[in-house]
Design a protein around this motif. Structure first.
Motif, short mmCIF file in Angstrom:
data_model
loop_
_atom_site.label_atom_id
_atom_site.label_comp_id
_atom_site.label_asym_id
_atom_site.label_seq_id
_atom_site.Cartn_x
_atom_site.Cartn_y
_atom_site.Cartn_z
N ASN A 225 0.81 -1.22 0.00
CA ASN A 225 0.00 0.00 0.00
C ASN A 225 0.85 1.27 0.00
O ASN A 225 0.32 2.38 0.11
N GLY A 226 2.17 1.08 -0.10
CA GLY A 226 3.05 2.24 -0.12
C GLY A 226 3.26 2.88 1.22
O GLY A 226 3.96 3.90 1.33
N VAL A 227 2.67 2.31 2.28
CA VAL A 227 2.78 2.90 3.62
C VAL A 227 3.43 1.91 4.59
O VAL A 227 4.58 2.07 4.98
N ASN A 228 2.70 0.87 4.97
CA ASN A 228 3.27 -0.08 5.94
C ASN A 228 2.58 -1.44 5.93
O ASN A 228 2.73 -2.22 6.87
N SER A 229 1.80 -1.75 4.89
CA SER A 229 1.09 -3.03 4.88
C SER A 229 2.06 -4.19 4.68
O SER A 229 3.14 -4.03 4.13
N TRP A 230 1.64 -5.36 5.13
CA TRP A 230 2.51 -6.54 5.11
C TRP A 230 2.81 -6.94 3.66
O TRP A 230 1.91 -6.95 2.81
N PRO A 231 4.08 -7.24 3.34
CA PRO A 231 4.44 -7.60 1.96
C PRO A 231 3.69 -8.82 1.43
O PRO A 231 3.35 -9.73 2.18
N LYS A 232 3.47 -8.81 0.13
CA LYS A 232 2.82 -9.90 -0.57
C LYS A 232 3.75 -10.47 -1.64
O LYS A 232 4.75 -9.85 -2.01
N ALA A 233 3.39 -11.65 -2.15
CA ALA A 233 4.12 -12.22 -3.27
C ALA A 233 3.81 -11.42 -4.54
O ALA A 233 2.86 -10.63 -4.59
N SER A 234 4.61 -11.61 -5.56
CA SER A 234 4.46 -10.83 -6.79
C SER A 234 3.12 -11.08 -7.47
O SER A 234 2.64 -10.23 -8.23
N ASP A 235 2.50 -12.23 -7.22
CA ASP A 235 1.18 -12.51 -7.82
C ASP A 235 0.03 -12.08 -6.92
O ASP A 235 -1.14 -12.36 -7.19
N GLY A 236 0.35 -11.39 -5.82
CA GLY A 236 -0.67 -10.91 -4.89
C GLY A 236 -1.01 -11.87 -3.78
O GLY A 236 -1.78 -11.54 -2.88
N GLY A 237 -0.44 -13.07 -3.82
CA GLY A 237 -0.71 -14.06 -2.79
C GLY A 237 0.19 -13.90 -1.58
O GLY A 237 0.94 -12.92 -1.46
N GLU A 238 0.11 -14.87 -0.66
CA GLU A 238 0.91 -14.82 0.55
C GLU A 238 2.33 -15.34 0.28
O GLU A 238 2.53 -16.27 -0.49
N LEU A 239 3.28 -14.73 0.95
CA LEU A 239 4.65 -15.23 0.91
C LEU A 239 4.75 -16.49 1.76
O LEU A 239 3.91 -16.71 2.65
N PRO A 240 5.73 -17.35 1.52
CA PRO A 240 5.83 -18.59 2.31
C PRO A 240 6.01 -18.32 3.79
O PRO A 240 6.61 -17.31 4.20
N ASN A 241 5.50 -19.21 4.60
CA ASN A 241 5.59 -19.14 6.05
C ASN A 241 7.06 -19.11 6.49
O ASN A 241 7.86 -19.95 6.06
N THR A 242 7.41 -18.16 7.35
CA THR A 242 8.83 -18.00 7.71
C THR A 242 9.35 -19.14 8.57
O THR A 242 10.53 -19.49 8.51
N ARG A 243 8.50 -19.74 9.38
CA ARG A 243 8.92 -20.92 10.16
C ARG A 243 9.21 -22.08 9.21
O ARG A 243 10.18 -22.83 9.41
N GLU A 244 8.41 -22.22 8.16
CA GLU A 244 8.65 -23.30 7.22
C GLU A 244 9.95 -23.07 6.44
O GLU A 244 10.70 -24.00 6.18
N ILE A 245 10.22 -21.82 6.07
CA ILE A 245 11.49 -21.50 5.41
C ILE A 245 12.65 -21.90 6.30
O ILE A 245 13.62 -22.51 5.85
N SER A 246 12.55 -21.55 7.57
CA SER A 246 13.60 -21.88 8.52
C SER A 246 13.82 -23.39 8.60
O SER A 246 14.96 -23.87 8.57
N MET A 247 12.73 -24.13 8.70
CA MET A 247 12.85 -25.59 8.84
C MET A 247 13.38 -26.26 7.59
O MET A 247 14.14 -27.23 7.66
N LYS A 248 12.99 -25.74 6.41
CA LYS A 248 13.34 -26.41 5.15
C LYS A 248 14.72 -26.03 4.64
O LYS A 248 15.40 -26.84 4.00
N ILE A 249 15.15 -24.79 4.90
CA ILE A 249 16.43 -24.32 4.34
C ILE A 249 17.52 -24.23 5.40
O ILE A 249 18.64 -24.71 5.19
N PHE A 250 17.22 -23.63 6.54
CA PHE A 250 18.25 -23.36 7.55
C PHE A 250 18.27 -24.48 8.59
O PHE A 250 18.00 -24.28 9.77
N ILE A 251 18.61 -25.65 8.11
CA ILE A 251 18.49 -26.87 8.90
C ILE A 251 19.62 -26.99 9.91
O ILE A 251 20.69 -26.39 9.75
#
Length: 558
Positions: free
Chosen positions: A8-34
């Motif tokens: 929104n150009g102000v402070n809204s939570w970031p979205k994916a480029s297609d307008g959907g949700e970005l991947p869950n950060t806990r899942e990123i941590s578990m899958k990549i930063f093992i």
């Protein structure tokens, strides 16, 4: 560095480029930063721990203004989604993904996360203007974590005589004073009678080795103040305090730029970018590179992404080492979060100092210790939070530009397809990214930057190196009080004083001078002991000649 990534150009939570949700950060941590232990063969644990000192000196994200926004509970102590989660503007908890085999069996639904207070929250920006996250510490490399960030706090930790910081004596040794609010400052303490220190920064009791370095810096100030008081008995408390503070700051700036940062960034890279000047140092002159047009403010890409990468070097088991360099004991980091009592148990303080210089750090890579991805601040619970997930979430909170946007900013090659990323990181990590993200345009800076192949001589890849070099250049040339600057002779060190700092200030000397009974230390104290870096007696190490600050009382009166 780049425009904030708020939809929104102000402070809204970031979205994916297609307008959907970005991947869950806990899942990123578990899958990549093992969790996988690969230790450094050259750098010791102090290389990681001193980084936290540097980080805390430069930034601290602001929490909610409780008078206006309250103190939200977004995810309660039992890991259940709280009432505030859907109503409070600062709540953005991390949902526990179904694949989480740690938290799901415990019945946890979320990890707590509270957004940083921003310029919007305190009405510093217009309704439709882009918000910026707030920091509550100075951005200068000025040891604000030792001296405090406001006048009230600074006065509260001063002794009021001899230019000293306040200490109390227990068991024959000086310690910082006891905090007046143990339950708040040391929530891991088993009782309010346990040590919990009043320090210049509220995070100082967070982990045993961080607290150890805090106390070393307090001791160093008092050591310098005591010496100056003897050399200049006509100086009053304020004069001694300010001069001791100035010397201690200069020592740490020298350690940071000529001893510590070259490990992370590479000496050649720093010389090329003009962060350090070995030639000028050799000719014993000033480095007059202060630029009043440069801001020393902290980039959010530095504080919320690039420097957080070095959390990967944390070890979950801390080794306490005796003077003859044998193991006294090994403790779990998660058992001592926010509980500094370990320092005053037996020889804990000195054993922790030696452990910092003798135990290997974890490698700078994508592998993380479970003590910080599963047991962060767990207290008496069976598990805790996840530092890596929090890092990624904080990057989104601050609206960081994406990995690709920062590569573009740094004039690095861009890619359109995941397969092209194999030029810059491992095939395995590219596969993981492709499964998590819909597009390469969505990859979080915190994630992509951490996976890049390292640049020669550095412990980071090109994107983070670009950010870090520019940040530490700005901190240097944007500070007219920087210790090597001689443009203003009223505030500059004399050349003999400056060159004594260059000759005598070192991490090794800092540890030697401020432990209780430390008598041996390797000269390069961020580097493991080896045939090329053997243990030496502390009195064999160079030191700053404080006699150069002796002043003639009669000439001063005139």
């Amino acid at each position: 560095m780049v425009r904030s990534n708020y939809p929104n150009g102000v402070n809204s939570w970031p979205k994916a480029s297609d307008g959907g949700e970005l991947p869950n950060t806990r899942e990123i941590s578990m899958k990549i930063f093992i969790p996988k232990h690969k230790v450094e063969h050259k750098w010791n644990l102090n290389t990681q721990q001193w980084g936290q000192i540097v980080a805390h000196d430069l930034s601290l994200t602001a929490g909610p203004d409780v008078t206006k926004l309250g103190r939200p509970v977004c995810c309660d102590d039992n890991g259940r989604i709280a009432e505030d989660a859907s109503t409070h503007p600062l709540c953005h908890h991390i949902p526990i993904p179904p694949s989480d085999d740690v938290h799901i069996p415990e019945g946890r639904e979320c990890l707590n996360f509270i957004r940083t207070s921003s310029t919007k929250d305190i009405n510093c920006t217009g309704l439709h203007d882009r918000a910026a996250p707030l920091s509550v510490v100075t951005s200068y490399m000025d040891l604000s974590l030792t001296y405090g960030n406001d006048e009230k706090h600074a006065k509260a930790i001063r002794e009021g005589s001899g230019g000293r910081l306040w200490t109390t004596v227990r068991n024959g040794y000086e310690w910082p004073p006891q905090s007046g609010n143990v339950k708040k400052d040391c929530i891991g303490a088993h009782s309010t009678d346990e040590p919990c220190y009043l320090l210049g920064d509220g995070r100082g009791n967070q982990s045993p080795q961080l607290t150890t370095l805090h106390i070393i810096l307090v001791n160093e100030h008092n050591r310098i103040a005591d010496a100056l008081s003897k050399l200049n008995p006509h100086w009053d408390d304020e004069k001694i305090y300010q001069e001791a503070r100035r010397i201690a700051i200069a020592e740490t700036q020298h350690i940071n730029y000529y001893e510590y940062l070259p490990i992370l960034l590479g000496k050649r890279n720093m010389v090329a970018k003009k962060l350090i000047y070995p030639d000028v140092r050799a000719t014993k002159g000033y480095v007059n590179d202060y630029d009043p047009n440069v801001s020393a403010a902290i980039y959010k890409e530095y504080a919320s992404a690039a420097f957080r990468h070095f959390h990967t070097m944390i070890r979950g088991q801390l080794e306490l080492i005796t003077e003859d360099r044998t193991l006294a004991q090994s403790v779990r980091l998660s058992d001592w979060f926010n509980r500094p009592a370990l320092l005053e148990k037996d020889n804990g303080f000195d054993d922790l100092i030696r452990g910092l210089s003798y135990q290997e750090a974890d490698k700078s890579d994508e592998y993380w210790d479970l003590e910080v991805t599963r047991n962060l601040f767990k207290g008496n619970r069976s598990s805790g939070s996840d530092l890596r997930a929090m890092d990624i979430q904080r990057g989104r909170d601050h609206g960081l530009g994406t990995y690709m946007q920062l590569r573009a900013h740094c004039n690095l090659p861009l890619v359109d397809r995941f397969e092209e990323l194999k030029r810059y990181m491992s095939k395995e990590n590219v596969k993981k990214l492709k499964k998590l993200y819909e597009s390469v345009e969505d990859i979080d800076l915190v994630v992509g930057g951490s996976l890049e192949n390292h640049q020669p001589g550095a412990l980071v890849g090109p994107t983070f190196l670009c950010i870090l070099l520019q940040q530490f250049l700005n901190i240097r040339i944007g500070d007219r009080y920087f210790y090597e600057n001689g443009q203003d002779q009223e505030i500059a060190f004399t050349l003999p004083q400056l060159n004594s700092i260059r000759y005598g200030a070192s991490m090794a000397r800092l540890l030697c001078d401020n432990g209780h009974k430390i008598t041996w230390m390797q000269r390069r104290a961020f580097e493991l002991v080896s045939d090329k870096n053997p243990l030496l007696r502390c009195d064999e190490l160079h030191e700053v000649n404080l006699k150069l600050w002796q002043e003639d009382a009669k000439s001063n009166d005139n």
